[in-house]
Design a protein around this motif. Structure first.
Motif, PDB file in Angstrom:
ATOM      1  N   ILE A   1      -4.740   1.102  -8.631  1.00 40.02           N
ATOM      2  CA  ILE A   1      -4.999   0.019  -9.576  1.00 40.02           C
ATOM      3  C   ILE A   1      -6.484  -0.330  -9.548  1.00 40.02           C
ATOM      4  CG2 ILE A   1      -2.689  -0.989  -9.362  1.00 40.02           C
ATOM      5  CD1 ILE A   1      -3.958  -3.215  -7.609  1.00 40.02           C
ATOM      6  N   VAL A   2      -6.939  -0.960 -10.613  1.00 42.83           N
ATOM      7  CA  VAL A   2      -8.254  -1.588 -10.640  1.00 42.83           C
ATOM      8  C   VAL A   2      -8.033  -3.093 -10.690  1.00 42.83           C
ATOM      9  CG1 VAL A   2     -10.307  -2.028 -12.028  1.00 42.83           C
ATOM     10  CG2 VAL A   2      -9.559   0.312 -11.626  1.00 42.83           C
ATOM     11  N   LEU A   3      -8.631  -3.772  -9.737  1.00 38.15           N
ATOM     12  CA  LEU A   3      -8.583  -5.230  -9.675  1.00 38.15           C
ATOM     13  C   LEU A   3      -9.897  -5.785 -10.197  1.00 38.15           C
ATOM     14  CD1 LEU A   3      -7.413  -7.965  -8.705  1.00 38.15           C
ATOM     15  CD2 LEU A   3      -8.435  -7.472  -6.468  1.00 38.15           C
ATOM     16  N   ARG A   4      -9.820  -6.639 -11.187  1.00 36.77           N
ATOM     17  CA  ARG A   4     -11.009  -7.297 -11.741  1.00 36.77           C
ATOM     18  C   ARG A   4     -10.893  -8.785 -11.423  1.00 36.77           C
ATOM     19  NH1 ARG A   4     -10.174  -6.087 -17.598  1.00 36.77           N
ATOM     20  NH2 ARG A   4     -12.391  -6.346 -18.049  1.00 36.77           N
TER      21      ARG A   4
ATOM     22  N   PRO B   1      -6.999   2.381  -4.140  1.00 38.01           N
ATOM     23  CA  PRO B   1      -6.232   3.638  -4.175  1.00 38.01           C
ATOM     24  C   PRO B   1      -4.873   3.495  -3.512  1.00 38.01           C
ATOM     25  CG  PRO B   1      -8.001   3.757  -2.554  1.00 38.01           C
ATOM     26  CD  PRO B   1      -8.208   2.491  -3.317  1.00 38.01           C
ATOM     27  N   GLY B   2      -3.864   4.084  -4.151  1.00 39.66           N
ATOM     28  CA  GLY B   2      -2.523   4.072  -3.587  1.00 39.66           C
ATOM     29  C   GLY B   2      -1.801   2.747  -3.711  1.00 39.66           C
ATOM     30  N   VAL B   3      -2.416   1.771  -4.354  1.00 43.20           N
ATOM     31  CA  VAL B   3      -1.809   0.453  -4.534  1.00 43.20           C
ATOM     32  C   VAL B   3      -1.167   0.382  -5.911  1.00 43.20           C
ATOM     33  CG1 VAL B   3      -2.253  -2.044  -4.682  1.00 43.20           C
ATOM     34  CG2 VAL B   3      -3.425  -0.653  -2.955  1.00 43.20           C
ATOM     35  N   THR B   4       0.007  -0.221  -5.988  1.00 40.54           N
ATOM     36  CA  THR B   4       0.707  -0.427  -7.248  1.00 40.54           C
ATOM     37  C   THR B   4       0.686  -1.907  -7.611  1.00 40.54           C
ATOM     38  OG1 THR B   4       2.851  -0.821  -6.201  1.00 40.54           O
ATOM     39  CG2 THR B   4       2.266   1.487  -6.682  1.00 40.54           C
ATOM     40  N   PRO B   5       0.953  -2.246  -8.874  1.00 35.62           N
ATOM     41  CA  PRO B   5       1.065  -3.665  -9.231  1.00 35.62           C
ATOM     42  C   PRO B   5       2.122  -4.393  -8.397  1.00 35.62           C
ATOM     43  CG  PRO B   5       0.867  -2.340 -11.209  1.00 35.62           C
ATOM     44  CD  PRO B   5       1.037  -1.375 -10.070  1.00 35.62           C
ATOM     45  N   GLU B   6       3.217  -3.695  -8.099  1.00 41.99           N
ATOM     46  CA  GLU B   6       4.273  -4.317  -7.300  1.00 41.99           C
ATOM     47  C   GLU B   6       3.776  -4.677  -5.907  1.00 41.99           C
ATOM     48  OE1 GLU B   6       5.806  -2.218 -10.664  1.00 41.99           O
ATOM     49  OE2 GLU B   6       4.575  -1.440  -9.009  1.00 41.99           O
TER      50      GLU B   6
ATOM     51  N   LEU C   1      -8.689  -5.241   1.888  1.00 37.32           N
ATOM     52  CA  LEU C   1      -7.286  -5.243   1.466  1.00 37.32           C
ATOM     53  C   LEU C   1      -6.920  -3.916   0.811  1.00 37.32           C
ATOM     54  CD1 LEU C   1      -4.651  -6.854   1.191  1.00 37.32           C
ATOM     55  CD2 LEU C   1      -5.460  -7.632  -1.037  1.00 37.32           C
ATOM     56  N   ALA C   2      -7.837  -3.360   0.021  1.00 36.48           N
ATOM     57  CA  ALA C   2      -7.566  -2.074  -0.611  1.00 36.48           C
ATOM     58  C   ALA C   2      -7.257  -0.998   0.423  1.00 36.48           C
ATOM     59  CB  ALA C   2      -8.759  -1.651  -1.466  1.00 36.48           C
ATOM     60  N   ALA C   3      -7.933  -1.077   1.571  1.00 36.73           N
ATOM     61  CA  ALA C   3      -7.760  -0.056   2.611  1.00 36.73           C
ATOM     62  C   ALA C   3      -6.446  -0.206   3.363  1.00 36.73           C
ATOM     63  CB  ALA C   3      -8.935  -0.119   3.589  1.00 36.73           C
ATOM     64  N   ILE C   4      -5.973  -1.439   3.554  1.00 41.76           N
ATOM     65  CA  ILE C   4      -4.806  -1.631   4.413  1.00 41.76           C
ATOM     66  C   ILE C   4      -3.500  -1.853   3.666  1.00 41.76           C
ATOM     67  CG2 ILE C   4      -6.267  -2.596   6.240  1.00 41.76           C
ATOM     68  CD1 ILE C   4      -5.042  -5.376   5.587  1.00 41.76           C
ATOM     69  N   LEU C   5      -3.557  -2.271   2.397  1.00 45.07           N
ATOM     70  CA  LEU C   5      -2.336  -2.715   1.727  1.00 45.07           C
ATOM     71  C   LEU C   5      -1.243  -1.658   1.621  1.00 45.07           C
ATOM     72  CD1 LEU C   5      -0.700  -4.876   0.364  1.00 45.07           C
ATOM     73  CD2 LEU C   5      -1.990  -4.485  -1.761  1.00 45.07           C
ATOM     74  N   PRO C   6      -1.536  -0.394   1.279  1.00 42.36           N
ATOM     75  CA  PRO C   6      -0.425   0.562   1.190  1.00 42.36           C
ATOM     76  C   PRO C   6       0.389   0.655   2.485  1.00 42.36           C
ATOM     77  CG  PRO C   6      -2.352   1.458   0.105  1.00 42.36           C
ATOM     78  CD  PRO C   6      -2.804   0.208   0.816  1.00 42.36           C
TER      79      PRO C   6
END
Length: 267
Positions: free
Chosen positions: A206-209, A83-88, A252-257
């Motif tokens: 984003i969804v990361l697969r 959540p809140g993560v972009t491809p960039e 990583l999903a939790a901290i990246l933004p």
């Protein structure tokens, strides 16, 4: 909880040191159930020959699981909503984290020790698109994926070099991707793997697969099975990497933004 190595005074002074102290984000119960439930049916696994099926619309038959394939290779799949993560942000992370040890350690403070970029000039080349600042570079990594800390080399490749339709990267089918040929410090020794992180934009993030084909490697431009016939990758190796992948990408999903917002211009 595994004990975390203390930071040096120099590391503690870095603006992102505070992320090292955060508790690891819990793995969702539904993913823990898959981990505890044992290996998936290999018939549902995506063969490496079918890897371009990732570009197909929607999800594939099994987006979460691990197994040993009939030919003795290992396979794992993970699907992570970020959540809140972009491809960039995702592209930036892969370039940025490899330039200083602590950056890799904040990704998983319990299991990551360092990821050291061997092509710093390219990673720092602001004339390149962000994804290409990782494509074509190598990381020397020390991490623990369940069997103790091990060194490995991740050779990040342009997608076409690993047989992907690169023309579809940056489209609705695939916002971005990172793929690598992984092996031990001495090629031909240890367990090799082909890794892919495939990103799509969705509402809210984003969804990361993620996919790993363990026992395959890139030799003279061709993906080949490196596990001898009659030999199998140990199931515990595949399970350990699956568990690690669940853990590291959930965190990583939790901290990246926040990491990105505070450090995107801090190279």
């Amino acid at each position: 909880m595994p004990e975390r190595a203390p930071l040096t005074a120099e590391e503690r002074a870095l603006p992102y040191a505070k992320f090292y102290d955060l508790p690891i984000t819990p793995i969702p119960e539904e993913k823990l159930a898959v981990l505890a439930g044992g290996p998936m049916d290999p018939a549902l696994a995506m063969k490496i020959e079918d890897r371009n099926d990732l570009f197909l619309p929607g999800d594939l038959p099994c987006e979460l699981g691990y197994c040993v394939m009939p030919n003795g290779t290992g396979y794992l799949a993970n699907r992570t909503f970020m959540p809140g993560v972009t491809p960039e942000m995702f592209e930036w992370w892969f370039a940025w984290h490899s330039l200083e040890d602590l950056r890799y350690r904040i990704w998983d403070p319990e299991d990551h020790y360092y990821a050291r970029q061997q092509n710093r000039g390219k990673t720092l080349d602001q004339s390149l698109p962000m994804r290409e600042r990782t494509w074509g570079t190598s990381h020397v990594v020390l991490e623990d994926v369940g069997g103790g800390a091990d060194d490995l080399i991740l050779e990040f490749r342009y997608p076409h070099e690993l047989g992907y339709d690169e023309s579809k990267v940056g489209t609705e089918a695939c916002a971005t991707m990172m793929c690598a040929n992984g092996h031990g410090p001495i090629p031909g020794q240890g367990v090799a793997a082909v890794m892919t992180h495939f990103v799509r934009e969705v509402e809210g993030g984003i969804v990361l697969r993620s996919r790993f084909w363990i026992g395959y490697g890139l030799i003279d431009g061709q993906l080949v099975k490196l596990v001898p016939d009659g030999i199998s990758v140990p199931l515990e190796v595949v399970q350990g990497l699956f568990a690690h992948n669940l853990k590291e990408f959930g965190h990583l999903a939790a901290i990246l933004p926040q990491v990105y917002a505070e450090n995107k211009d801090n190279w």
